[in-house]
Write a protein that holds these residues in place. Structure first.
Motif, PDB file in Angstrom:
ATOM      1  N   ALA A  99     -15.699   3.609  -8.117  1.00  0.00           N
ATOM      2  CA  ALA A  99     -16.200   3.782  -6.751  1.00  0.00           C
ATOM      3  C   ALA A  99     -17.578   3.136  -6.581  1.00  0.00           C
ATOM      4  O   ALA A  99     -17.849   2.478  -5.563  1.00  0.00           O
ATOM      5  N   LEU A 100     -18.465   3.334  -7.555  1.00  0.00           N
ATOM      6  CA  LEU A 100     -19.785   2.703  -7.476  1.00  0.00           C
ATOM      7  C   LEU A 100     -19.673   1.194  -7.543  1.00  0.00           C
ATOM      8  O   LEU A 100     -20.416   0.470  -6.857  1.00  0.00           O
ATOM      9  N   ASP A 101     -18.739   0.690  -8.355  1.00  0.00           N
ATOM     10  CA  ASP A 101     -18.550  -0.756  -8.457  1.00  0.00           C
ATOM     11  C   ASP A 101     -18.061  -1.344  -7.135  1.00  0.00           C
ATOM     12  O   ASP A 101     -18.389  -2.480  -6.796  1.00  0.00           O
ATOM     13  N   MET A 102     -17.290  -0.559  -6.392  1.00  0.00           N
ATOM     14  CA  MET A 102     -16.791  -1.021  -5.094  1.00  0.00           C
ATOM     15  C   MET A 102     -17.766  -0.712  -3.958  1.00  0.00           C
ATOM     16  O   MET A 102     -17.502  -1.078  -2.804  1.00  0.00           O
ATOM     17  N   SER A 103     -18.860  -0.022  -4.273  1.00  0.00           N
ATOM     18  CA  SER A 103     -19.917   0.294  -3.297  1.00  0.00           C
ATOM     19  C   SER A 103     -19.420   1.135  -2.132  1.00  0.00           C
ATOM     20  O   SER A 103     -19.949   1.038  -1.012  1.00  0.00           O
ATOM     21  N   ILE A 104     -18.434   1.990  -2.360  1.00  0.00           N
ATOM     22  CA  ILE A 104     -17.973   2.857  -1.270  1.00  0.00           C
ATOM     23  C   ILE A 104     -18.894   4.065  -1.090  1.00  0.00           C
ATOM     24  O   ILE A 104     -18.665   4.888  -0.205  1.00  0.00           O
ATOM     25  N   HIS A 105     -19.964   4.155  -1.921  1.00  0.00           N
ATOM     26  CA  HIS A 105     -20.927   5.240  -1.772  1.00  0.00           C
ATOM     27  C   HIS A 105     -22.023   4.894  -0.766  1.00  0.00           C
ATOM     28  O   HIS A 105     -22.817   5.766  -0.393  1.00  0.00           O
ATOM     29  N   SER A 106     -22.072   3.651  -0.336  1.00  0.00           N
ATOM     30  CA  SER A 106     -23.158   3.208   0.552  1.00  0.00           C
ATOM     31  C   SER A 106     -22.619   2.510   1.793  1.00  0.00           C
ATOM     32  O   SER A 106     -23.145   1.501   2.227  1.00  0.00           O
ATOM     33  N   LEU A 107     -21.544   3.055   2.349  1.00  0.00           N
ATOM     34  CA  LEU A 107     -20.963   2.474   3.558  1.00  0.00           C
ATOM     35  C   LEU A 107     -21.784   2.853   4.787  1.00  0.00           C
ATOM     36  O   LEU A 107     -22.475   3.885   4.804  1.00  0.00           O
ATOM     37  N   GLY A 108     -21.678   2.053   5.813  1.00  0.00           N
ATOM     38  CA  GLY A 108     -22.390   2.313   7.060  1.00  0.00           C
ATOM     39  C   GLY A 108     -21.539   3.066   8.061  1.00  0.00           C
ATOM     40  O   GLY A 108     -20.488   3.626   7.726  1.00  0.00           O
ATOM     41  N   THR A 162       0.834  -1.199   0.000  1.00  0.00           N
ATOM     42  CA  THR A 162       0.000   0.000   0.000  1.00  0.00           C
ATOM     43  C   THR A 162       0.874   1.256   0.000  1.00  0.00           C
ATOM     44  O   THR A 162       1.954   1.297   0.593  1.00  0.00           O
ATOM     45  N   PHE A 163       0.387   2.288  -0.657  1.00  0.00           N
ATOM     46  CA  PHE A 163       1.091   3.567  -0.687  1.00  0.00           C
ATOM     47  C   PHE A 163       0.976   4.273   0.657  1.00  0.00           C
ATOM     48  O   PHE A 163       1.918   4.878   1.141  1.00  0.00           O
ATOM     49  N   HIS A 164      -0.218   4.196   1.262  1.00  0.00           N
ATOM     50  CA  HIS A 164      -0.466   4.743   2.592  1.00  0.00           C
ATOM     51  C   HIS A 164      -0.918   3.592   3.479  1.00  0.00           C
ATOM     52  O   HIS A 164      -1.785   2.810   3.096  1.00  0.00           O
ATOM     53  N   PRO A 165      -0.355   3.452   4.673  1.00  0.00           N
ATOM     54  CA  PRO A 165      -0.687   2.278   5.502  1.00  0.00           C
ATOM     55  C   PRO A 165      -2.151   2.189   5.894  1.00  0.00           C
ATOM     56  O   PRO A 165      -2.630   1.099   6.221  1.00  0.00           O
ATOM     57  N   HIS A 166      -2.897   3.298   5.870  1.00  0.00           N
ATOM     58  CA  HIS A 166      -4.303   3.280   6.268  1.00  0.00           C
ATOM     59  C   HIS A 166      -5.243   3.440   5.085  1.00  0.00           C
ATOM     60  O   HIS A 166      -6.432   3.745   5.277  1.00  0.00           O
ATOM     61  N   ALA A 167      -4.723   3.260   3.864  1.00  0.00           N
ATOM     62  CA  ALA A 167      -5.548   3.329   2.658  1.00  0.00           C
ATOM     63  C   ALA A 167      -5.371   2.034   1.880  1.00  0.00           C
ATOM     64  O   ALA A 167      -4.253   1.719   1.449  1.00  0.00           O
ATOM     65  N   PRO A 168      -6.433   1.227   1.693  1.00  0.00           N
ATOM     66  CA  PRO A 168      -6.286  -0.042   0.978  1.00  0.00           C
ATOM     67  C   PRO A 168      -5.814   0.167  -0.454  1.00  0.00           C
ATOM     68  O   PRO A 168      -6.118   1.172  -1.084  1.00  0.00           O
ATOM     69  N   ASP A 205     -13.197   1.233  10.962  1.00  0.00           N
ATOM     70  CA  ASP A 205     -11.980   0.457  11.154  1.00  0.00           C
ATOM     71  C   ASP A 205     -10.803   1.279  10.643  1.00  0.00           C
ATOM     72  O   ASP A 205     -10.959   2.470  10.353  1.00  0.00           O
ATOM     73  N   GLU A 206      -9.661   0.662  10.515  1.00  0.00           N
ATOM     74  CA  GLU A 206      -8.468   1.424  10.126  1.00  0.00           C
ATOM     75  C   GLU A 206      -8.547   1.954   8.700  1.00  0.00           C
ATOM     76  O   GLU A 206      -7.825   2.890   8.336  1.00  0.00           O
ATOM     77  N   PHE A 207      -9.412   1.376   7.855  1.00  0.00           N
ATOM     78  CA  PHE A 207      -9.544   1.825   6.476  1.00  0.00           C
ATOM     79  C   PHE A 207     -10.803   2.661   6.234  1.00  0.00           C
ATOM     80  O   PHE A 207     -11.029   3.132   5.114  1.00  0.00           O
ATOM     81  N   ALA A 208     -11.630   2.855   7.257  1.00  0.00           N
ATOM     82  CA  ALA A 208     -12.918   3.526   7.069  1.00  0.00           C
ATOM     83  C   ALA A 208     -12.729   4.974   6.615  1.00  0.00           C
ATOM     84  O   ALA A 208     -13.416   5.453   5.705  1.00  0.00           O
ATOM     85  N   GLU A 209     -11.803   5.702   7.243  1.00  0.00           N
ATOM     86  CA  GLU A 209     -11.587   7.107   6.873  1.00  0.00           C
ATOM     87  C   GLU A 209     -11.104   7.228   5.435  1.00  0.00           C
ATOM     88  O   GLU A 209     -11.529   8.132   4.696  1.00  0.00           O
ATOM     89  N   ALA A 210     -10.244   6.313   5.005  1.00  0.00           N
ATOM     90  CA  ALA A 210      -9.753   6.343   3.630  1.00  0.00           C
ATOM     91  C   ALA A 210     -10.884   6.106   2.645  1.00  0.00           C
ATOM     92  O   ALA A 210     -10.973   6.777   1.603  1.00  0.00           O
ATOM     93  N   ARG A 211     -11.765   5.157   2.928  1.00  0.00           N
ATOM     94  CA  ARG A 211     -12.887   4.870   2.023  1.00  0.00           C
ATOM     95  C   ARG A 211     -13.845   6.061   1.963  1.00  0.00           C
ATOM     96  O   ARG A 211     -14.355   6.414   0.893  1.00  0.00           O
ATOM     97  N   ARG A 212     -14.098   6.682   3.110  1.00  0.00           N
ATOM     98  CA  ARG A 212     -15.003   7.834   3.132  1.00  0.00           C
ATOM     99  C   ARG A 212     -14.424   9.001   2.329  1.00  0.00           C
ATOM    100  O   ARG A 212     -15.140   9.649   1.560  1.00  0.00           O
ATOM    101  N   ARG A 213     -13.150   9.256   2.502  1.00  0.00           N
ATOM    102  CA  ARG A 213     -12.539  10.352   1.748  1.00  0.00           C
ATOM    103  C   ARG A 213     -12.490  10.028   0.255  1.00  0.00           C
ATOM    104  O   ARG A 213     -12.684  10.924  -0.586  1.00  0.00           O
ATOM    105  N   ALA A 214     -12.225   8.778  -0.076  1.00  0.00           N
ATOM    106  CA  ALA A 214     -12.190   8.394  -1.489  1.00  0.00           C
ATOM    107  C   ALA A 214     -13.553   8.631  -2.136  1.00  0.00           C
ATOM    108  O   ALA A 214     -13.632   9.142  -3.270  1.00  0.00           O
ATOM    109  N   TRP A 215     -14.638   8.291  -1.450  1.00  0.00           N
ATOM    110  CA  TRP A 215     -15.955   8.479  -2.058  1.00  0.00           C
ATOM    111  C   TRP A 215     -16.323   9.956  -2.174  1.00  0.00           C
ATOM    112  O   TRP A 215     -16.714  10.432  -3.241  1.00  0.00           O
ATOM    113  N   TRP A 216     -16.202  10.697  -1.069  1.00  0.00           N
ATOM    114  CA  TRP A 216     -16.681  12.078  -1.117  1.00  0.00           C
ATOM    115  C   TRP A 216     -15.787  12.978  -1.965  1.00  0.00           C
ATOM    116  O   TRP A 216     -16.271  13.965  -2.541  1.00  0.00           O
TER     117      TRP A 216
END
Length: 724
Positions: A347-356, A304-310, A360-371
């Motif tokens: 992003a839509l294919d990975m469904s990061i637009h509909s997270l709950g 990974t490029f960033h340890p907290h970003a998948p 976890d350690e990757f949640a912030e990265a997914r949220r920033r990636a979507w928005w």
């Protein structure tokens, strides 16, 4: 005549040249009356002008421009390697007697001679501007101008040596590891475009390598990189970082430095696109296509490029960076929207637009990636003034907002500002349609009032200070600066939305700028005639011309009180159709109110842009600004100006208010007074325009596409405020 001269020289020959009986005698002459210099200056090379090699050269001296030299990898004739010829082959064949041939007449050696007159046209591309030839074409032309004899030519006939095999060190901001690229991202990009979570490690010194690799100024050759980033994200970030001048470049604004940065940046961008394609590739698609549809998503075997970003998010984030790169550096709105659309599809294919709400350690990265994907898709619609490809308030977009520790509401403010701005842009599209069709104006009046209320409420919310103070932690301190920057960007966007909402009511969209920028009306070439006809009368009133759209400013001369487009006697044919409507009774706001809203919004834009942080990377363990010779001394350029259209909106509003205030002052009874309210307003407008010019100049030091914006704003400013 030429044949007579040739016979005369043949009869009175003074030099013998061994020749075959079969071949015709040839004239030995120089290629140039004056041998070409080995290295031409940069200015002469750029304009395809013959240089005399002096320091400074005569061309630069006559044009009073800077003359600098740099080794070139192309140009100049050169010899091909030939097989050695034995002395026996030079002897005449069949024991035939040798013939004598005279050299060319002296008039052929002078610049005024026949060959001297065509010297300037005897090289590849002569007379054609910015024409580049590949190296094999240069070799082909070189053979045509080299004497085909085996003897040694005189010194003045030596062809110009070419440094085509010499690689020059490249002072471009590149880095030698993924860690250094990530560190540079936080120093130069994160404050304005936070696509990654906060730092996972403490900040380290900025360490761009001294030489990016070998570089040629030939358009057919790509630079050779000393280090190739491994991730599509690190490649895309390298494309943006390469545009920031290198700390050791003493002339970062020189044509050679600008072109070199452009070449490296585009090389990184192309490599990033190729890496994105590789990340999306299925192994079965190449080995067994019949099984590819049944395969899962591609597996990416890379650290990974960033340890907290998948790692699977890196292609999305790279496309977002490339979207801004295409707009701000290359000026390509189509590719800007295309890259953002690619990111949206993944992003839509990975469904990061509909997270709950799970974290976890990757949640912030997914949220920033979507928005940030959502943000970039809306931004593409804003700058291109096109309808949205998605529904801005789609109920499927339920992913929680990311979070700044220092400002929990910062992301919500930014996204709301983006929604208001894209809605205001859609309002401009609808308004233009309604004005052209003379229909559905009640919808425009109602929509204008709704958007004004929304923008005012969002702007008030953006002005509320965050409740939580900044943390002492290093990463949180970094995010505090980013959160402040995001607040400023939100206010810039909301102010730009207010100008879009009120601009037509306040100024009837009278054009000031020559070229088309964002959704601003460009000056029509048909206005030139009216401009000439009104130039003299307007000069008597003390009003300077604004580019070539001076006819459109006539409504300001009608009265110091409120005017209506229906009574304005504009000489511009473009606005005669608009003046036929009576809009005053329908609009929910008066002209003065809309003008005041535009005034406050434009001044706020100028202040917020000036408040954005300047990059200050760590050097030798402490924070310090690098001493680059840019437009603003000791200031590195800000990056990621995807909202640069707000600069045009703000400058347009200030210029229109300036001309309106100047007319009102000149028509007031106390015009001779020197300390009127109009004087204070004009001075405030002048300072606001200067702040905007300083901002866009700072951006343009790295992003070439913004040069046009800077030139338009600066030209209009100089017209409004001529220097004594």
């Amino acid at each position: 005549m030429a044949l007579d001269n040739f016979q005369k020289f043949h009869d009175t020959g003074t030099t013998t040249v061994t020749q075959s009986k079969v071949t015709r005698p040839t004239v030995v002459r120089k290629k140039f009356a004056k041998p070409p210099v080995k290295v031409a200056c940069l200015a002469c090379r750029a304009s395809r002008t013959r240089c005399d090699g002096q320091v400074p050269c005569s061309n630069c001296l006559s044009k009073k421009r800077k003359c600098s030299y740099m080794p070139s990898k192309r140009g100049g004739p050169r010899k091909k390697k030939r097989a050695s010829i034995s002395p026996d082959s030079i002897v005449q064949q069949n024991d035939a007697p040798s013939s004598t041939v005279a050299p060319a007449a002296p008039s052929f050696d002078e610049p005024t001679g026949m060959f001297g007159q065509i010297d300037s046209l005897s090289v590849p591309g002569a007379g054609l501007r910015s024409l580049d030839f590949p190296s094999d074409v240069h070799s082909m032309f070189a053979d045509l101008f080299i004497p085909n004899d085996a003897g040694h030519p005189p010194p003045q006939m030596e062809p110009t040596p070419s440094p085509s095999n010499i690689s020059t060190p490249s002072l471009v901001r590149t880095y030698g590891s993924e860690h250094d690229i990530l560190n540079a991202y936080y120093e130069f990009i994160h404050h304005y475009f936070p696509i990654l979570p906060p730092r996972a490690a403490t900040a380290s010194s900025d360490r761009p390598i001294d030489a990016a690799g070998s570089y040629s100024d030939s358009p057919t050759e790509e630079p050779i990189l000393l280090y190739k980033p491994r991730s599509p994200l690190s490649l895309a970030l390298s494309a943006v970082l390469a545009l920031v001048p290198h700390p050791s470049d003493v002339e970062p604004s020189s044509p050679a430095s600008v072109i070199r940065r452009r070449t490296y940046a585009h090389t990184f961008a192309q490599m990033a696109n190729a890496s994105i394609e590789a990340d999306c590739e299925l192994h079965a698609s190449s080995t067994d296509p019949s099984q590819a549809l049944a395969s899962a998503r591609p597996l990416i075997n890379r650290a990974t490029f960033h340890p907290h970003a998948p790692v699977e998010l890196e292609s999305i984030l790279a496309l977002l960076v490339l979207s801004v790169y295409e707009y701000t550096q290359r000026g390509n709105l189509l590719k800007m929207r295309y890259r953002a659309g690619q990111a949206l599809a993944i992003a839509l294919d990975m469904s990061i637009h509909s997270l709950g709400e799970e974290y976890d350690e990757f949640a912030e990265a997914r949220r920033r990636a979507w928005w940030m994907t959502y943000y970039c898709v809306l931004q593409g619609s804003i700058v291109s003034t096109t309808p949205l490809a998605i529904v801005a308030n789609d109920p499927q977009f339920v992913t929680p907002y990311p979070r700044f520790s220092a400002d929990p509401d910062g992301w919500a403010v930014l996204m709301q500002a983006q929604q208001v701005l894209v809605s205001a842009t859609q309002f401009v599209i609808d308004l233009n349609k309604c004005v052209s069709t003379r229909a559905n104006m009640p919808y425009i009046y109602e929509r204008m009032q709704q958007l004004d209320t929304w923008a005012s409420s969002a702007l008030a919310q953006s002005n509320l200070l965050p409740i939580i103070p900044p943390s002492l932690n290093c990463s949180d301190d970094m995010e505090f600066t980013t959160a402040q920057s995001i607040r400023s960007i939100s206010r810039i966007k909301l102010s730009s939305a207010q100008i879009k909402i009120h601009r037509f009511r306040a100024f009837s969209d009278i054009p000031i700028f020559i070229k088309k920028h964002c959704d601003l009306t460009a000056a029509n070439a048909n206005n030139t005639t009216s401009c000439n006809s009104t130039k003299n009368s307007r000069a008597q009133d003390g009003i300077n011309d604004v580019q070539c759209s001076c006819g459109g400013l006539e409504p300001f001369q009608q009265s110091s009180s409120e005017y209506t487009p229906s009574s304005a006697s504009s000489t511009s044919s473009d606005y005669q159709s608009i003046s036929q409507y009576s809009f005053t009774g329908g609009f929910p706001f008066s002209i003065q109110h809309s003008a005041k809203v535009c005034l406050r919004a434009s001044l706020l834009i100028s202040r917020m842009f000036a408040s954005l942080p300047i990059p200050q990377p760590m050097m030798d363990g402490c924070k310090s600004q690098q001493g680059l010779t840019l437009q603003s001394p000791n200031q590195l350029p800000r990056t990621m100006p995807s909202f640069a259209c707000c600069l045009m909106q703000g400058s347009y509003a200030m210029l229109m208010i300036f001309y309106k205030a100047r007319v009102e002052k000149q028509m007031s009874p106390d015009y001779v007074n020197k300390t009127s309210p109009s004087d204070r307003l004009i001075e405030e407008l002048r300072q606001g325009l200067e702040r905007i010019i300083a901002t866009v100049t700072n951006y343009a030091a790295a992003f070439e596409a913004l040069d046009g914006m800077r030139d338009e704003i600066e030209g209009a400013y100089q017209t409004a405020f001529p220097q004594p």
